[in-house]
Design a protein around this motif. Structure first.
Motif, short mmCIF file in Angstrom:
data_model
loop_
_atom_site.label_atom_id
_atom_site.label_comp_id
_atom_site.label_asym_id
_atom_site.label_seq_id
_atom_site.Cartn_x
_atom_site.Cartn_y
_atom_site.Cartn_z
N ALA A 58 0.84 -1.19 0.00
CA ALA A 58 0.00 0.00 0.00
C ALA A 58 0.88 1.24 0.00
CB ALA A 58 -0.92 0.01 1.23
N TYR A 59 0.38 2.31 -0.63
CA TYR A 59 1.10 3.58 -0.69
C TYR A 59 0.14 4.65 -0.16
CZ TYR A 59 3.79 7.49 -2.64
OH TYR A 59 4.52 8.64 -2.80
N LEU A 60 0.35 5.06 1.09
CA LEU A 60 -0.63 5.91 1.76
C LEU A 60 0.03 6.99 2.60
CD1 LEU A 60 -3.09 3.17 3.10
CD2 LEU A 60 -3.66 4.91 1.40
N ILE A 92 8.27 1.80 4.58
CA ILE A 92 9.36 2.49 3.90
C ILE A 92 9.02 3.97 3.87
CG2 ILE A 92 10.69 2.74 1.76
CD1 ILE A 92 11.07 0.06 3.10
N PHE A 93 9.83 4.78 4.54
CA PHE A 93 9.59 6.22 4.57
C PHE A 93 10.02 6.86 3.25
CE2 PHE A 93 10.03 5.10 9.05
CZ PHE A 93 8.95 5.74 9.59
N THR A 94 9.28 7.83 2.81
CA THR A 94 9.63 8.59 1.61
C THR A 94 9.58 10.07 1.94
OG1 THR A 94 7.38 8.82 0.77
CG2 THR A 94 8.55 6.79 0.18
N GLN A 101 7.96 14.93 4.68
CA GLN A 101 7.60 13.53 4.54
C GLN A 101 6.46 13.36 3.54
OE1 GLN A 101 6.97 11.44 8.19
NE2 GLN A 101 5.78 9.82 7.22
N GLY A 102 6.59 12.38 2.68
CA GLY A 102 5.54 12.08 1.72
C GLY A 102 4.74 10.87 2.17
N ALA A 103 3.97 10.31 1.22
CA ALA A 103 3.26 9.08 1.53
C ALA A 103 4.27 7.96 1.73
CB ALA A 103 2.29 8.74 0.39
N THR A 160 12.21 10.39 -2.74
CA THR A 160 13.49 9.85 -2.31
C THR A 160 13.25 8.77 -1.28
OG1 THR A 160 14.55 11.98 -2.65
CG2 THR A 160 15.73 10.38 -1.29
N ARG A 161 13.66 7.56 -1.57
CA ARG A 161 13.44 6.45 -0.65
C ARG A 161 14.57 6.41 0.38
NH1 ARG A 161 12.31 2.12 -4.11
NH2 ARG A 161 13.12 0.72 -2.53
N LEU A 162 14.24 6.55 1.63
CA LEU A 162 15.23 6.51 2.69
C LEU A 162 15.28 5.10 3.25
CD1 LEU A 162 14.35 9.84 4.48
CD2 LEU A 162 16.02 9.45 2.68
#
Length: 264
Positions: A58-60, A92-94, A101-103, A160-162
């Motif tokens: 999921a991307y939320l 996974i934080f983005t 911070q994004g979704a 950006t995937r951290l």
């Protein structure tokens, strides 16, 4: 959701069908029901419903989860942490180009926390009749932690995937020790956890930093491996770690008793 985002999420999917995903989640909930609050179950259900386009992923935004569950932000954050702690999901934080911070990407782990024994159960010759999903070909860890996907565009800075590649074995872990644990687990993250138990053992029992504890670790690993093979039911990673650490302590206690007896 754009096509590029769906492609980015695909490596985190470990389920072949919706039925497999539902069964995995239901089994986890059945085992942990007494430890999951109603708000946590609500968050879990939202993540499940939103993980159907890419199975198990999921991307939320947090705000979206809050709106769908109708619970407070603190409760949502607490629920997500709980689901991570119980090994049900990974987050996974983005972040956006602005740094805000994004979704986030949330993906469901297979049963047994995604832990896969690479050497204790699997036959040396893989079964060619079973088609392995492309997403697993690049995975090297027992947690099946996906490698970072290559950026499709060099100038793509919107997301950006951290995230670190947890499959890599840290350089400070002795190669002989890593090779020992690799008999059963190949993921660097798991080997690091076993090494942490080794460091804890040395600190508690008074071994110096440079003393070679590998013989004790080897004996403890062999015992743990044999215990697993004798009774494979409900053997999760936590039980491996506890058995490994406890066995090292018992070996050390016996060694100390034998030395003490010599001086009586």
């Amino acid at each position: 959701m754009d096509k590029s985002m769906l492609l980015e999420m695909q490596p985190f999917s470990y389920f072949a069908s919706k039925r497999d995903l539902r069964q995995s989640i239901n089994e986890r909930v059945r085992k942990l029901r007494n430890r999951l609050t109603p708000s946590t179950l609500c968050v879990l259900d939202v993540l499940r419903l939103r993980s159907m386009k890419v199975l198990g992923v999921a991307y939320l935004k947090i705000e979206t989860i809050i709106a769908l569950t109708k619970v407070s932000r603190a409760s949502v954050e607490r629920a997500i942490r709980k689901l991570e702690q119980e090994g049900i999901i990974k987050r996974i934080f983005t972040s956006r180009k602005t740094g805000l911070q994004g979704a986030n990407i949330y993906y469901f782990l297979p049963l047994n926390d995604g832990v896969e024994l690479t050497g204790l159960d699997k036959p040396k010759t893989p079964d060619k009749s079973k088609v392995e999903a492309p997403k697993l070909e690049s995975n090297t860890g027992v947690f099946n932690t996906p490698k970072r996907s290559k950026e499709t565009k060099k100038n793509n800075v919107n997301r950006t995937r951290l995230v670190k590649d947890s499959s890599v074995i840290p350089s400070y872990i002795p190669k002989d020790f890593a090779k020992l644990i690799q008999q059963g687990f190949s993921c660097g993250r798991v080997i690091k956890q076993f090494w942490s138990k080794m460091v804890m053992f040395k600190n508690i029992t008074g071994w110096t930093r440079n003393e070679n504890v590998l013989p004790i670790a080897t004996d403890a690993w062999e015992y743990t491996k044999n215990e697993y093979k004798r009774d494979k039911k409900e053997w999760e990673l936590d039980r491996f770690l506890k058995c490994f650490y406890g066995t090292m302590k018992r070996i050390e206690e016996k060694r100390v008793e034998e030395y003490a007896a010599m001086w009586k």
